[in-house]
Motif scaffolding. Structure first.
Motif, mmCIF file in Angstrom:
data_model
loop_
_atom_site.group_PDB
_atom_site.id
_atom_site.type_symbol
_atom_site.label_atom_id
_atom_site.label_comp_id
_atom_site.label_asym_id
_atom_site.label_seq_id
_atom_site.Cartn_x
_atom_site.Cartn_y
_atom_site.Cartn_z
ATOM 1 N N GLY A 226 46.518 -15.539 0.730
ATOM 2 C CA GLY A 226 47.456 -16.577 0.319
ATOM 3 C C GLY A 226 47.716 -16.546 -1.181
ATOM 4 N N SER A 227 48.770 -17.258 -1.596
ATOM 5 C CA SER A 227 49.153 -17.284 -3.012
ATOM 6 C C SER A 227 48.573 -18.475 -3.754
ATOM 7 C CB SER A 227 50.682 -17.308 -3.143
ATOM 8 O OG SER A 227 51.227 -18.428 -2.462
ATOM 9 N N GLY A 228 47.893 -19.392 -3.045
ATOM 10 C CA GLY A 228 47.277 -20.529 -3.720
ATOM 11 C C GLY A 228 48.276 -21.310 -4.529
ATOM 12 N N PHE A 229 47.970 -21.528 -5.821
ATOM 13 C CA PHE A 229 48.872 -22.289 -6.690
ATOM 14 C C PHE A 229 49.931 -21.409 -7.358
ATOM 15 C CE2 PHE A 229 44.723 -21.751 -8.907
ATOM 16 C CZ PHE A 229 45.096 -20.763 -9.803
ATOM 17 N N LEU A 230 49.879 -20.091 -7.125
ATOM 18 C CA LEU A 230 50.968 -19.241 -7.614
ATOM 19 C C LEU A 230 52.204 -19.460 -6.747
ATOM 20 C CD1 LEU A 230 49.149 -15.811 -8.252
ATOM 21 C CD2 LEU A 230 49.912 -17.473 -9.952
ATOM 22 N N PRO A 231 53.391 -19.128 -7.224
ATOM 23 C CA PRO A 231 54.591 -19.248 -6.387
ATOM 24 C C PRO A 231 54.409 -18.517 -5.060
ATOM 25 C CG PRO A 231 55.214 -18.822 -8.659
ATOM 26 C CD PRO A 231 53.723 -18.710 -8.615
ATOM 27 N N SER A 232 54.924 -19.093 -3.997
ATOM 28 C CA SER A 232 54.658 -18.593 -2.648
ATOM 29 C C SER A 232 55.190 -17.187 -2.403
ATOM 30 C CB SER A 232 55.256 -19.553 -1.606
ATOM 31 O OG SER A 232 56.648 -19.706 -1.809
ATOM 32 N N VAL A 233 56.110 -16.721 -3.250
ATOM 33 C CA VAL A 233 56.660 -15.382 -3.076
ATOM 34 C C VAL A 233 55.582 -14.313 -3.251
ATOM 35 C CG1 VAL A 233 57.316 -15.020 -5.483
ATOM 36 C CG2 VAL A 233 58.640 -13.928 -3.674
ATOM 37 N N TYR A 234 54.446 -14.677 -3.855
ATOM 38 C CA TYR A 234 53.388 -13.706 -4.111
ATOM 39 C C TYR A 234 52.320 -13.655 -3.022
ATOM 40 C CZ TYR A 234 55.525 -13.644 -8.710
ATOM 41 O OH TYR A 234 56.425 -13.527 -9.738
ATOM 42 N N GLN A 235 52.452 -14.430 -1.975
ATOM 43 C CA GLN A 235 51.464 -14.341 -0.898
ATOM 44 C C GLN A 235 51.649 -13.043 -0.120
ATOM 45 O OE1 GLN A 235 52.187 -17.735 1.568
ATOM 46 N NE2 GLN A 235 53.956 -16.843 2.592
ATOM 47 N N GLY A 236 50.578 -12.584 0.532
ATOM 48 C CA GLY A 236 50.648 -11.358 1.291
ATOM 49 C C GLY A 236 51.537 -11.497 2.512
ATOM 50 N N VAL A 237 52.278 -10.444 2.830
ATOM 51 C CA VAL A 237 53.124 -10.406 4.022
ATOM 52 C C VAL A 237 52.381 -9.604 5.085
ATOM 53 C CG1 VAL A 237 55.315 -9.640 5.003
ATOM 54 C CG2 VAL A 237 55.242 -10.590 2.687
ATOM 55 N N GLN A 238 52.014 -10.264 6.161
ATOM 56 C CA GLN A 238 51.270 -9.583 7.221
ATOM 57 C C GLN A 238 52.219 -8.768 8.093
ATOM 58 O OE1 GLN A 238 48.962 -12.155 9.756
ATOM 59 N NE2 GLN A 238 47.992 -10.462 10.850
ATOM 60 N N CYS A 239 51.924 -7.485 8.229
ATOM 61 C CA CYS A 239 52.722 -6.587 9.060
ATOM 62 C C CYS A 239 51.874 -6.065 10.210
ATOM 63 C CB CYS A 239 53.265 -5.422 8.230
ATOM 64 S SG CYS A 239 54.437 -5.921 6.957
ATOM 65 N N ARG A 240 52.538 -5.493 11.202
ATOM 66 C CA ARG A 240 51.850 -4.990 12.390
ATOM 67 C C ARG A 240 52.086 -3.489 12.525
ATOM 68 N NH1 ARG A 240 53.692 -8.366 17.403
ATOM 69 N NH2 ARG A 240 55.692 -7.421 16.831
ATOM 70 N N SER A 241 51.111 -2.811 13.152
ATOM 71 C CA SER A 241 51.222 -1.367 13.338
ATOM 72 C C SER A 241 51.779 -1.005 14.704
ATOM 73 C CB SER A 241 49.853 -0.706 13.150
ATOM 74 O OG SER A 241 48.903 -1.224 14.059
ATOM 75 N N GLU A 242 52.099 -1.992 15.528
ATOM 76 C CA GLU A 242 52.758 -1.737 16.802
ATOM 77 C C GLU A 242 53.861 -2.772 17.001
ATOM 78 O OE1 GLU A 242 50.611 -2.351 20.392
ATOM 79 O OE2 GLU A 242 49.603 -4.163 19.693
ATOM 80 N N GLY A 243 54.919 -2.373 17.708
ATOM 81 C CA GLY A 243 56.056 -3.265 17.891
ATOM 82 C C GLY A 243 56.789 -3.459 16.580
ATOM 83 N N SER A 244 57.500 -4.574 16.483
ATOM 84 C CA SER A 244 58.201 -4.884 15.243
ATOM 85 C C SER A 244 57.188 -5.117 14.132
ATOM 86 C CB SER A 244 59.060 -6.138 15.437
ATOM 87 O OG SER A 244 59.689 -6.507 14.229
#
Length: 501
Positions: A226-244
């Motif tokens: 998570g991005s905590g108190f930093l702007p939310s644009v810096y939080q991790g984007v969870q991706c998947r290795s199967e499907g979309s």
């Protein structure tokens, strides 16, 4: 009074109230009291600013992920952090202790138990020798167990930290400490700090990508990226290795790409109007995220597709296209940093070797987990090296704490399988690439692997070292929040100079 007259009367009353609302002090103070208080509190806490002497990071809310230069030249341009969630046993991997084998099956000495806290051990457990054979490898002579046959071939590329310690013996707080610098929720993750400070070199992909495997997310949940108190644009984007690769990425039925673009433009026009009125920088970050999502529709499927990799790469990594597995994620990590993604975080669940069942047995499930990761991690180092990327990519491997030299006896009872409890006083993390010494071991534990006796380091020190390799002084890299400058390492941490080339 007729219906029409009643309606007109109500309209006049509403108009009179509106005039009063605009022109009388009573209504003004009544309606704005909370707002004025919030303004005063915000000014007092300084929660929205980031003007700190010595901090060279300039936050542009309209372009939050634009690439930035660090305060001083760093060896690393990107980071791949491989976290084995559950905490792998250092005593079956890298910390060879022949003296511990001599104590196998004996009652644990009282000196190892008195005044100590454990997650599950109660009473007097039995000591347990290493459940693996060890040998020395490479010119460095590093000790590696038989469970990592592939990794043993590249030990001269690695720096082992043998005396890592922590003060957290439960998974969630320990994972948070490793990745956010605090055992409590609310702090930004390491990946968020890095993307806040450096942005990303590819504006069509997130700066911080997270990949999970093992069937579950870490015990600390998504707070570890998570991005905590930093702007939310810096939080991790969870991706998947199967499907979309990202959920809801494809256009809905009946909506083509042009219509999707018009929809996003309409939403962002409303956001622009809201920003013009309230001047909240988070609104601009929201606009940037919508635009990023639109760009990712084209870029992400191509980057996240491993099917087009040559056959020798699949053999090298042991990947399984179309399936969700750690090997696929490791290959994706290489593809992502190759495309300019700044920070790639991998979490592999299933390393909590308590001995409560076969999958968590140190001599069964643990060995299977080693087989799942050994080949692909080795391939990652070799692949980065052959592409000229290892010199600018920092690779980190480890867990949240270590395992005890004694066998776990949950609630004083013998476990059905062999297992070790959580251990805070010693575990191993290794690093490679980006200006880290090759073929080096730093730190040492005692003869049974219970305590660090030299080269002791904490998660804060590892965080400081990672930031240093990216070009940041961890003590000056701050963000103003709640009236004071916060940093990843909080009030502790030092760069581990001995492991730097």
């Amino acid at each position: 009074m007729t219906q029409k007259e009643l309606h007109n009367q109500r309209l006049m009353q509403e108009a009179e109230r509106a005039v009063m609302h605009m022109h009388t002090r009573r209504h003004f103070l009544k309606e704005s009291a909370m707002g004025l208080g919030a303004l005063a509190l915000g000014s007092f806490l300084g929660s929205c600013g980031n003007s700190i002497p010595g901090n060279n990071v300039v936050f542009d809310p309209a372009h939050p992920l634009m690439p930035k230069l660090p305060p001083f030249p760093g060896n690393a341009k990107s980071v791949i952090y491989l976290h084995m969630a559950g905490a792998p046993s250092q005593l079956e991997l890298f910390d060879y202790k022949p003296e511990l084998m001599k104590m196998d099956g004996q009652d644990c000495p009282k000196s190892l138990l008195e005044g100590k806290r454990f997650a599950f051990i109660r009473g007097v457990p039995k000591m347990m020798g290493p459940q693996a054979k060890f040998a020395q490898y490479g010119q460095s002579g590093a000790w590696v167990s038989e469970h990592m046959p592939h990794l043993s071939t590249i030990v001269d590329e690695l720096s082992f930290l043998k005396a890592v310690t922590t003060d957290q013996f439960n998974h969630a707080p320990a994972q948070l400490l490793v990745h956010t610098g605090s055992p409590r929720m609310g702090r930004p993750s390491l990946g968020s700090w890095v993307t806040y400070g450096l942005g990303t070199e590819n504006q069509n992909l997130p700066g911080f990508v997270v990949l999970t495997s093992g069937g579950k997310t870490p015990d600390a949940g998504k707070s570890v990226w998570g991005s905590g108190f930093l702007p939310s644009v810096y939080q991790g984007v969870q991706c998947r290795s199967e499907g979309s690769p990202v959920l809801f990425m494809n256009d809905p039925d009946g909506m083509n790409r042009d219509l999707r673009k018009e929809s996003i433009d309409a939403i962002n026009e409303v956001n622009q109007q809201e920003y013009a009125e309230y001047k909240d920088p988070e609104i601009l970050s929201r606009i940037s995220q919508y635009e990023m999502a639109y760009k990712m529709q084209i870029s992400a499927p191509e980057v996240m597709n491993i099917n087009n990799e040559p056959a020798y790469i699949h053999e090298m990594y042991g990947t399984k296209p179309g399936h969700a597995c750690f090997a696929n994620n490791v290959l994706l990590a290489r593809k992502l940093v190759e495309k300019g993604v700044r920070f790639v975080q991998l979490f592999d669940w299933g390393w909590d070797s308590h001995g409560s069942d076969a999958s968590l047995a140190i001599d069964i499930g643990f060995i299977n987990k080693c087989r799942e990761v050994d080949k692909c991690i080795t391939a990652l180092i070799l692949d980065l090296k052959q592409r000229g990327l290892l010199e600018e990519t920092l690779v980190v491997w480890g867990g949240e704490f270590g395992r005890t030299p004694m066998m776990e006896n949950r609630e004083g009872k013998k476990m059905p399988f062999k297992g070790r409890d959580h251990h805070t006083e010693a575990f191993t993390i290794w690093m490679a690439g980006a200006g880290i010494k090759k073929g080096f071991c730093y730190g040492e534990t005692d003869e049974i692997g219970y305590s660090a006796i030299s080269g002791k380091v904490e998660p804060f020190d590892i965080q400081a070292t990672i930031l240093n390799q990216l070009g940041f002084d961890h003590e000056k890299f701050t963000y103003q929040f709640q009236g004071r400058p916060f940093r990843l390492t909080d009030t502790r941490g030092k760069v581990i100079e001995d492991v730097l080339a």
